[in-house]
Scaffold this motif. Structure first.
Motif, PDB file in Angstrom:
ATOM      1  N   ILE A   1       5.332  -0.618   6.676  1.00  0.00           N
ATOM      2  CA  ILE A   1       4.535  -0.699   5.448  1.00  0.00           C
ATOM      3  C   ILE A   1       3.334  -1.588   5.697  1.00  0.00           C
ATOM      4  N   ASP A   2       2.343  -1.465   4.820  1.00  0.00           N
ATOM      5  CA  ASP A   2       1.166  -2.323   4.866  1.00  0.00           C
ATOM      6  C   ASP A   2       1.079  -3.095   3.553  1.00  0.00           C
TER       7      ASP A   2
ATOM      8  N   ARG B   1       0.833  -1.202   0.000  1.00  0.00           N
ATOM      9  CA  ARG B   1       0.000   0.000   0.000  1.00  0.00           C
ATOM     10  C   ARG B   1       0.872   1.257   0.000  1.00  0.00           C
ATOM     11  N   SER B   2       0.395   2.243  -0.747  1.00  0.00           N
ATOM     12  CA  SER B   2       1.054   3.559  -0.796  1.00  0.00           C
ATOM     13  C   SER B   2       2.517   3.445  -1.216  1.00  0.00           C
TER      14      SER B   2
ATOM     15  N   THR C   1       3.752   4.105  -4.114  1.00  0.00           N
ATOM     16  CA  THR C   1       4.143   5.247  -4.953  1.00  0.00           C
ATOM     17  C   THR C   1       4.707   6.373  -4.096  1.00  0.00           C
ATOM     18  N   GLU C   2       3.982   6.714  -3.016  1.00  0.00           N
ATOM     19  CA  GLU C   2       4.487   7.762  -2.139  1.00  0.00           C
ATOM     20  C   GLU C   2       5.795   7.341  -1.473  1.00  0.00           C
ATOM     21  N   LEU C   3       5.881   6.050  -1.109  1.00  0.00           N
ATOM     22  CA  LEU C   3       7.080   5.546  -0.448  1.00  0.00           C
ATOM     23  C   LEU C   3       8.282   5.577  -1.389  1.00  0.00           C
TER      24      LEU C   3
ATOM     25  N   GLU D   1       9.517   4.102   8.413  1.00  0.00           N
ATOM     26  CA  GLU D   1       8.074   3.892   8.535  1.00  0.00           C
ATOM     27  C   GLU D   1       7.731   2.444   8.173  1.00  0.00           C
TER      28      GLU D   1
ATOM     29  N   ARG E   1      -7.363  -2.129   1.072  1.00  0.00           N
ATOM     30  CA  ARG E   1      -7.045  -0.752   1.459  1.00  0.00           C
ATOM     31  C   ARG E   1      -8.294  -0.058   2.006  1.00  0.00           C
TER      32      ARG E   1
ATOM     33  N   HIS F   1      -9.209  -1.534   5.375  1.00  0.00           N
ATOM     34  CA  HIS F   1      -8.097  -1.596   6.333  1.00  0.00           C
ATOM     35  C   HIS F   1      -7.839  -3.024   6.790  1.00  0.00           C
TER      36      HIS F   1
END
Length: 734
Positions: free
Chosen positions: A569-570, A488-489, A491-493, A567, A611, A614
């Motif tokens: 990750i999920d 998940r996320s 791209t931002e990471l 951080e 996502r 959750h």
């Protein structure tokens, strides 16, 4: 100063020299044993003198069988009667042999004498004085060209064909044999050989007459038959063996031609010597067996040259091989369509062709050996031996080489050549086996390399042994479990990392997931960026086990990241079970394996819902119903969804085992309350449902699904119940 002996560093040269020494010793032993054992080591005193041989002092056990060599009486143009005294106009012929080229003195026809050719008739006479200790004498009678009658003391004891004074009155036939003669005490044995020939180029007795006890003569005949049958059977089997090699691998024609050559020589072996072919087929006319004898002789050289051409096409010229075939065809036509008196005269001319062919073969093999062609050195030794045997047979045939051998040498030469060729075959098979092993190893490495891009399990499901057997459009329909996982996320990471860090991060995480999937009997179908698509052909439980273990590994991975100040990750995982088509798509120059199915699309969408809810692991109700050991896992049904473009709704199941143990315990603690709240929501009692979800959240604030439902209830309370309310969540996106 003494010099050291030369060192042969090349192992092939050493083998060749050793082989030449062996065949030289072998040939010497054969020649010596043949010439000696033929006469049984009889002393030279036992010889025919002026038409008589005195055997009164002969001891069979000590002296062995005795060849009737010496001064026979010869009568040209005469068939001696059985009981009349011998005429006075005969002359001495030593030893008894063919009459071709003899000078006779016949005052009735030519006072100067005449040089005889093969045609005519004559008689040979010899008197034997037997020992008193022997009751029965046996005589071994050779071939005669081309009919013979043997008379002993006035009685006909042997016939081969029918003798006569003209072609119309005689019948040709080749048949060596034996006769037993009863010895009368004090009485000589009068032997008369009537011979007539009007069809062969050679007339007269064509071998050695041998006398001994019946046991001795029988032993000689048995030895010859065993020897010829051994060569015939061995060479014939080798011929058919090579036919088998050719059938198994038709790309190489050399076994086919060598097989034909072996069968040709095998047939020639029993056509000559003891004439075993005629014994097996006594009813065949002389002309048939005689033409077969010529056919096998004339075919041998072109067959062998064609065999060599198939082995060494760069050394043997095709035009030369074709020329020999044309010459052989011309001679075969002469044999097929002309009278025996004509075609038998062609043999000396073809002997020149044979000698030329042998010279060409030796020169060719010498060139191949110099160029280091595989097996050429070993084959050269065998060919030299075979060529020597052929030349010796030709010299004997033309009465140039007069040593007596118990059979022809050409089959023996071929047998020795086969022994040399067996080494070549073993070397070729050994080299082929090593090449096959090397190719197999390379294929394993290639498959191993390709398996990193094209899973081996994919090949097995398509019933293919290796990647080279895969073709465009190969496919198979089956039911399987498909698993999708995604970071998940990401791209931002990824924006916060360098390209090198991005690849290291992805490979480290995916490198943990791949072995887990394989551990549970699945395989990775493809990587899609940071996502994984995996297939499980077996039980759906395997996919769920893999998903739970992956999430456990992610928690461990996150702990390492937290310890490093990064951080966590999920990772979301979606799983579904259904029918699929496994196969290859693309075009001839570029293809890939894939799975085509609505089940794949649905699994991908289920993974996307992790996502929104959750959740860590979501599965469909279809997969839940297919589980074989569902009691090992913990679930809760969180929704019923209808994806865009689909009519049927899907039950959405959350796998609680994907959470941490503490989180899972909280979810299980409120399982009944969560179920009642869901039932209130689906019945349209949103106020009650919201209250129940808020109660759950007060004790478990991290329950993302309860929080989503609390917000949905609030929104529905404010806006009212929609028309056609079913309690199903409609997904408006793909």
């Amino acid at each position: 100063m003494l010099s050291a002996p030369p060192v042969y560093r090349n192992s092939r040269i050493r083998i060749f020299i050793l082989f030449l020494n062996l065949i030289f010793v072998f040939l010497s032993v054969v020649l010596l044993s043949s010439s000696c054992t033929k006469s049984g080591d009889a002393p030279q005193a036992f010889s025919v003198n002026d038409g008589t041989i005195d055997l009164t002092q002969w001891n069979p056990e000590r002296d062995g069988a005795v060849p009737l060599k010496g001064e026979w009486k010869f009568f040209w143009n005469t068939l001696l009667p059985a009981n009349e005294p011998l005429p006075e106009d005969g002359f001495i012929l030593a030893p008894p042999t063919i009459w071709n080229g003899l000078q006779t003195v016949d005052p009735r026809e030519n006072p100067e004498g005449q040089k005889l050719n093969g045609e005519g008739y004559a008689s040979y006479a010899v008197t034997i004085r037997p020992p008193a200790s022997v009751a029965i004498l046996a005589i071994k009678i050779p071939d005669a060209g081309s009919s013979m009658t043997v008379i002993a003391n006035g009685e006909t004891v042997y016939t081969a064909g029918r003798v006569g004074t003209s072609e119309d009155s005689f019948t040709p036939y080749y048949r060596p044999g034996t006769v037993d003669l009863i010895v009368s005490p004090g009485k000589d044995i009068d032997l008369r050989f009537q011979v007539a020939n009007f069809v062969d180029r050679h007339g007269g007795i064509q071998g050695e007459v041998l006398v001994g006890t019946p046991a001795q003569i029988d032993a000689v005949v048995r030895r010859n038959i065993v020897y010829e049958m051994f060569l015939f059977g061995s060479i014939l089997i080798i011929g058919f063996y090579h036919f088998g090699l050719y059938i198994l691998r038709k790309q190489d024609s050399s076994p086919f031609w060598f097989g034909l050559f072996c069968i040709d020589i095998a047939l020639r072996t029993i056509l000559m010597g003891e004439r075993l072919f005629q014994t097996a087929f006594p009813g065949l006319p002389w002309i048939v067996t005689n033409r077969l004898e010529f056919f096998t002789g004339y075919l041998s050289i072109p067959l062998f040259l064609t065999f060599l051409y198939s082995l060494y096409p760069q050394e043997v010229k095709l035009r030369v091989v074709q020329a020999f075939w044309l010459i052989a065809a011309a001679f075969l036509a002469v044999v097929s369509f002309t009278h025996p008196t004509f075609y038998t005269e062609s043999l000396p001319y073809y002997e020149v062709v044979i000698v030329a062919g042998i010279a060409l073969v030796v020169a060719t093999m010498g060139l191949a050996a110099r160029r280091r062609r595989p097996g050429a050195i070993q084959a050269l030794g065998g060919i030299l031996f075979l060529g020597g045997c052929v030349v010796l047979d030709l010299l004997r045939l033309e009465q140039i080489f007069t040593i007596e051998l118990f059979t022809t040498l050409t089959p023996l030469g071929l047998f020795v050549f086969i022994l040399s060729k067996s080494y070549i075959i073993s070397e070729r098979f050994s080299r082929a086996y090593r090449t096959a092993e090397q190719l197999a190893d390379e294929m394993k490495e290639l498959n191993s390399a390709y398996s990193k891009f094209f899973p081996e399990e994919f090949l097995r499901l398509l019933a293919r042994g290796n990647i080279t057997e895969i073709g465009l459009g190969d496919h198979r329909s089956m039911e399987m479990t498909v698993l999708f996982s995604d970071i998940r996320s990401f791209t931002e990471l990824s924006e916060s990392m360098t390209p090198e860090q991005n690849f290291h991060f992805l490979n480290s995480l995916l490198g943990e997931a791949g072995p887990i999937i394989r551990k549970h009997d699945g395989f990775v179908d493809k990587y899609i960026g940071d996502s994984i698509m995996a297939l499980f052909p077996g039980s759906p439980d395997h996919a769920l086990d893999a998903a739970v273990e992956i999430q456990a590994k992610v928690r461990q991975f996150n702990q390492e990241r937290i310890d490093a100040g990064l951080e966590p990750i999920d990772v979301g995982i979606g799983i579904h079970f259904g029918p699929m088509i496994l196969g290859t798509i693309g075009e001839n120059e570029r293809m890939q394996g894939t799975v085509i199915s609505d089940a794949v699309n649905l699994a991908s969408r289920i993974e996307g819902l992790t996502r929104a809810y959750h959740s860590t692991i979501l599965i469909t109700g279809e997969l839940l119903d297919r589980l074989e050991q569902r009691e090992r896992f913990h679930f809760r049904e969180i929704d019923i969804v209808r994806v865009k473009g689909k009519k049927n709704a899907v039950r959405l199941i959350e796998v609680l085992d994907g959470f941490s143990p503490a989180q899972r315990e909280l979810h299980e603690k409120h399982a009944d309350a969560f179920h009642r709240a869901i039932e209130s929501f689906r019945s349209g009692d949103f106020t009650s449902a919201q209250a129940q979800f808020e109660t759950i959240l007060s004790d478990d604030p991290d329950d993302g699904v309860a929080r989503i439902y609390s917000r949905r209830c609030q929104r529905l309370v404010e806006k009212g119940i929609p028309e056609n309310w079913e309690g199903i969540t409609e997904l408006r996106y793909k």
